[in-house]
Design a protein around this motif. Structure first.
Motif, PDB file in Angstrom:
ATOM      1  N   SER A  33     -51.891  17.111  30.523  1.00 32.56           N
ATOM      2  CA  SER A  33     -52.117  17.815  29.755  1.00 32.56           C
ATOM      3  C   SER A  33     -50.876  18.828  29.683  1.00 32.56           C
ATOM      4  O   SER A  33     -49.460  19.531  29.181  1.00 32.56           O
ATOM      5  CB  SER A  33     -52.957  19.481  30.361  1.00 32.56           C
ATOM      6  OG  SER A  33     -53.175  19.107  31.416  1.00 32.56           O
ATOM      7  N   GLU A  34     -49.687  18.575  31.385  1.00 30.27           N
ATOM      8  CA  GLU A  34     -48.316  19.350  31.973  1.00 30.27           C
ATOM      9  C   GLU A  34     -47.331  18.548  30.181  1.00 30.27           C
ATOM     10  O   GLU A  34     -47.017  19.587  30.585  1.00 30.27           O
ATOM     11  CB  GLU A  34     -48.298  17.983  33.357  1.00 30.27           C
ATOM     12  CG  GLU A  34     -49.056  18.800  33.933  1.00 30.27           C
ATOM     13  CD  GLU A  34     -48.983  19.776  34.847  1.00 30.27           C
ATOM     14  OE1 GLU A  34     -47.427  20.172  34.796  1.00 30.27           O
ATOM     15  OE2 GLU A  34     -48.922  21.089  34.865  1.00 30.27           O
ATOM     16  N   SER A  59     -48.518  17.665  27.401  1.00 31.71           N
ATOM     17  CA  SER A  59     -48.797  16.830  26.451  1.00 31.71           C
ATOM     18  C   SER A  59     -48.187  18.174  25.188  1.00 31.71           C
ATOM     19  O   SER A  59     -48.620  19.012  25.990  1.00 31.71           O
ATOM     20  CB  SER A  59     -50.530  17.163  26.030  1.00 31.71           C
ATOM     21  OG  SER A  59     -51.413  17.874  26.400  1.00 31.71           O
ATOM     22  N   GLN A  60     -48.446  18.160  24.220  1.00 34.04           N
ATOM     23  CA  GLN A  60     -47.144  18.795  23.637  1.00 34.04           C
ATOM     24  C   GLN A  60     -47.849  18.825  21.887  1.00 34.04           C
ATOM     25  O   GLN A  60     -48.641  18.479  22.523  1.00 34.04           O
ATOM     26  CB  GLN A  60     -46.089  18.646  23.311  1.00 34.04           C
ATOM     27  CG  GLN A  60     -45.333  19.611  24.592  1.00 34.04           C
ATOM     28  CD  GLN A  60     -43.871  18.510  24.897  1.00 34.04           C
ATOM     29  OE1 GLN A  60     -43.392  18.281  24.494  1.00 34.04           O
ATOM     30  NE2 GLN A  60     -42.822  19.869  25.190  1.00 34.04           N
ATOM     31  N   TRP A  61     -47.382  19.670  20.917  1.00 32.59           N
ATOM     32  CA  TRP A  61     -48.020  19.833  19.894  1.00 32.59           C
ATOM     33  C   TRP A  61     -48.169  18.349  18.868  1.00 32.59           C
ATOM     34  O   TRP A  61     -46.558  17.440  19.523  1.00 32.59           O
ATOM     35  CB  TRP A  61     -47.603  20.892  18.704  1.00 32.59           C
ATOM     36  CG  TRP A  61     -47.929  22.289  19.839  1.00 32.59           C
ATOM     37  CD1 TRP A  61     -48.986  22.486  18.921  1.00 32.59           C
ATOM     38  CD2 TRP A  61     -47.009  23.211  20.292  1.00 32.59           C
ATOM     39  NE1 TRP A  61     -49.267  23.929  19.340  1.00 32.59           N
ATOM     40  CE2 TRP A  61     -48.563  24.229  20.439  1.00 32.59           C
ATOM     41  CE3 TRP A  61     -46.277  23.068  21.431  1.00 32.59           C
ATOM     42  CZ2 TRP A  61     -47.637  25.345  21.383  1.00 32.59           C
ATOM     43  CZ3 TRP A  61     -45.588  24.571  22.044  1.00 32.59           C
ATOM     44  CH2 TRP A  61     -46.828  25.105  21.915  1.00 32.59           C
ATOM     45  N   LEU A 117     -48.268  31.691  21.257  1.00 33.76           N
ATOM     46  CA  LEU A 117     -47.288  31.083  21.145  1.00 33.76           C
ATOM     47  C   LEU A 117     -47.160  30.468  20.146  1.00 33.76           C
ATOM     48  O   LEU A 117     -45.401  30.213  19.475  1.00 33.76           O
ATOM     49  CB  LEU A 117     -47.324  30.105  21.788  1.00 33.76           C
ATOM     50  CG  LEU A 117     -46.717  28.851  22.624  1.00 33.76           C
ATOM     51  CD1 LEU A 117     -45.105  29.955  23.372  1.00 33.76           C
ATOM     52  CD2 LEU A 117     -46.668  28.490  23.543  1.00 33.76           C
ATOM     53  N   ARG A 173     -45.283  33.070  17.474  1.00 32.09           N
ATOM     54  CA  ARG A 173     -43.672  33.397  17.954  1.00 32.09           C
ATOM     55  C   ARG A 173     -42.523  31.857  18.175  1.00 32.09           C
ATOM     56  O   ARG A 173     -41.324  31.893  17.447  1.00 32.09           O
ATOM     57  CB  ARG A 173     -43.739  33.283  19.206  1.00 32.09           C
ATOM     58  CG  ARG A 173     -42.537  33.101  20.486  1.00 32.09           C
ATOM     59  CD  ARG A 173     -42.873  33.985  21.707  1.00 32.09           C
ATOM     60  NE  ARG A 173     -41.433  33.414  22.946  1.00 32.09           N
ATOM     61  CZ  ARG A 173     -41.332  34.060  23.646  1.00 32.09           C
ATOM     62  NH1 ARG A 173     -42.277  34.372  24.174  1.00 32.09           N
ATOM     63  NH2 ARG A 173     -39.807  33.942  24.304  1.00 32.09           N
ATOM     64  N   ARG A 175     -39.413  23.454  24.695  1.00 31.30           N
ATOM     65  CA  ARG A 175     -39.232  24.261  25.522  1.00 31.30           C
ATOM     66  C   ARG A 175     -40.658  24.084  26.264  1.00 31.30           C
ATOM     67  O   ARG A 175     -40.630  24.573  27.664  1.00 31.30           O
ATOM     68  CB  ARG A 175     -38.870  25.552  25.376  1.00 31.30           C
ATOM     69  CG  ARG A 175     -37.578  25.647  24.295  1.00 31.30           C
ATOM     70  CD  ARG A 175     -37.025  27.045  23.717  1.00 31.30           C
ATOM     71  NE  ARG A 175     -37.802  27.828  23.270  1.00 31.30           N
ATOM     72  CZ  ARG A 175     -37.751  29.135  22.939  1.00 31.30           C
ATOM     73  NH1 ARG A 175     -35.893  29.173  23.183  1.00 31.30           N
ATOM     74  NH2 ARG A 175     -38.132  29.699  22.051  1.00 31.30           N
ATOM     75  N   TYR A 176     -41.329  24.066  25.880  1.00 32.86           N
ATOM     76  CA  TYR A 176     -42.947  24.387  25.961  1.00 32.86           C
ATOM     77  C   TYR A 176     -43.548  23.177  26.550  1.00 32.86           C
ATOM     78  O   TYR A 176     -44.962  22.929  26.818  1.00 32.86           O
ATOM     79  CB  TYR A 176     -43.724  25.559  25.209  1.00 32.86           C
ATOM     80  CG  TYR A 176     -43.438  26.731  24.934  1.00 32.86           C
ATOM     81  CD1 TYR A 176     -43.579  27.756  25.545  1.00 32.86           C
ATOM     82  CD2 TYR A 176     -42.398  26.675  23.845  1.00 32.86           C
ATOM     83  CE1 TYR A 176     -42.656  29.363  25.375  1.00 32.86           C
ATOM     84  CE2 TYR A 176     -41.800  27.853  23.316  1.00 32.86           C
ATOM     85  CZ  TYR A 176     -41.952  29.496  24.327  1.00 32.86           C
ATOM     86  OH  TYR A 176     -41.243  30.427  24.276  1.00 32.86           O
TER      87      TYR A 176
END
Lengths: 162, 69
Positions: free
Chosen positions: A11-12, A14-16, A100, A103, A161-162
């Motif tokens: 999960s660290e 893992s992004q969209w 988020l 945003r 960035r996330y």
């Protein structure tokens, strides 16, 4: 029990989903709202592209089966209708997102506004300059459809960035 | 950006990011972004987080210098 191995590693980072962002400008096409947005966008794009392409072919080959006025009238109606559909569906999609994601979408739109219009204007100029024998003015708004891929690109870039 | 104790609390409560996200009504990516300090949640979401863990908000979120708000 403290679980650190269970979800820290995957999960660290893992992004969209990249494909959904770059293809459709949404975070996921698996949610009902995301799926609906994609469906509506496809319908709207088809509604816009079919008469536009027919008009282009008609004009480019100097055919006279249908009057230019009929084509331009159809496109004049199809253009705002298609964009209205996309905007309406996007509004519903946006409201379904968490804070988020909202945003990021709004930030992507802001950057699209800043950069996309420049890109669209440049492409319009190239189009008009390269095809002087075609009455291409009617096609100019179609370049604004490129705002969607620009937004998708920005969304992808910003989400990193996330 | 603020620091937070979200990862520690989540581990204490034996929750995955996805489970916590479900409880909060946000995406797992949002929980991840908050945990890693890349995103400061809104006040309503911060209160929701505090509610899930049954802790006061100032125990979970710290100012950047480590002090409590």
């Amino acid at each position: 029990m403290i679980r650190t191995t269970r979800d820290s590693a995957p999960s660290e980072d893992s992004q969209w989903a990249k494909s959904a962002m770059l293809m459709w400008g949404v975070f996921s096409t698996r949610t009902p709202e995301g799926r609906q947005y994609v469906r509506t966008s496809c319908a709207a794009i088809t509604m816009l592209l079919v008469p536009s392409l027919l008009f282009f072919i008609h004009q480019y080959l100097h055919l006279h089966y249908v009057s230019k006025r009929v084509f331009t009238s159809i496109i004049a109606v199809a253009l705002p209708a298609a964009f209205s559909l996309i905007v309406w569906e996007f509004r519903k999609y946006l409201l379904s997102l968490d804070e988020l994601a909202q945003r990021l979408q709004i930030e992507a739109m802001a950057w699209t506004y800043l950069t996309g219009f420049v890109l669209a204007a440049v492409l319009c100029g190239i189009w008009l300059e390269s095809l002087p024998n075609v009455d291409a003015l009617w096609f100019c708004p179609i370049w604004f459809a490129l705002l969607e891929p620009v937004r998708a690109g920005w969304l992808y870039a910003l989400s990193r960035r996330y | 950006m603020m620091k937070n104790e979200l990862r520690v609390l989540r581990a204490k409560h034996d929750l995955t990011q996805a489970e916590l996200a479900d409880k909060l009504g946000v995406s797992r990516q949002t929980v991840n972004a908050i945990e890693t300090g890349k995103y400061d949640p809104s006040l309503p979401l911060a209160f929701k987080i505090a509610g899930v863990f049954g802790e006061p908000i100032e125990k979970i979120f710290l100012l950047d210098d480590g002090s409590r708000p």
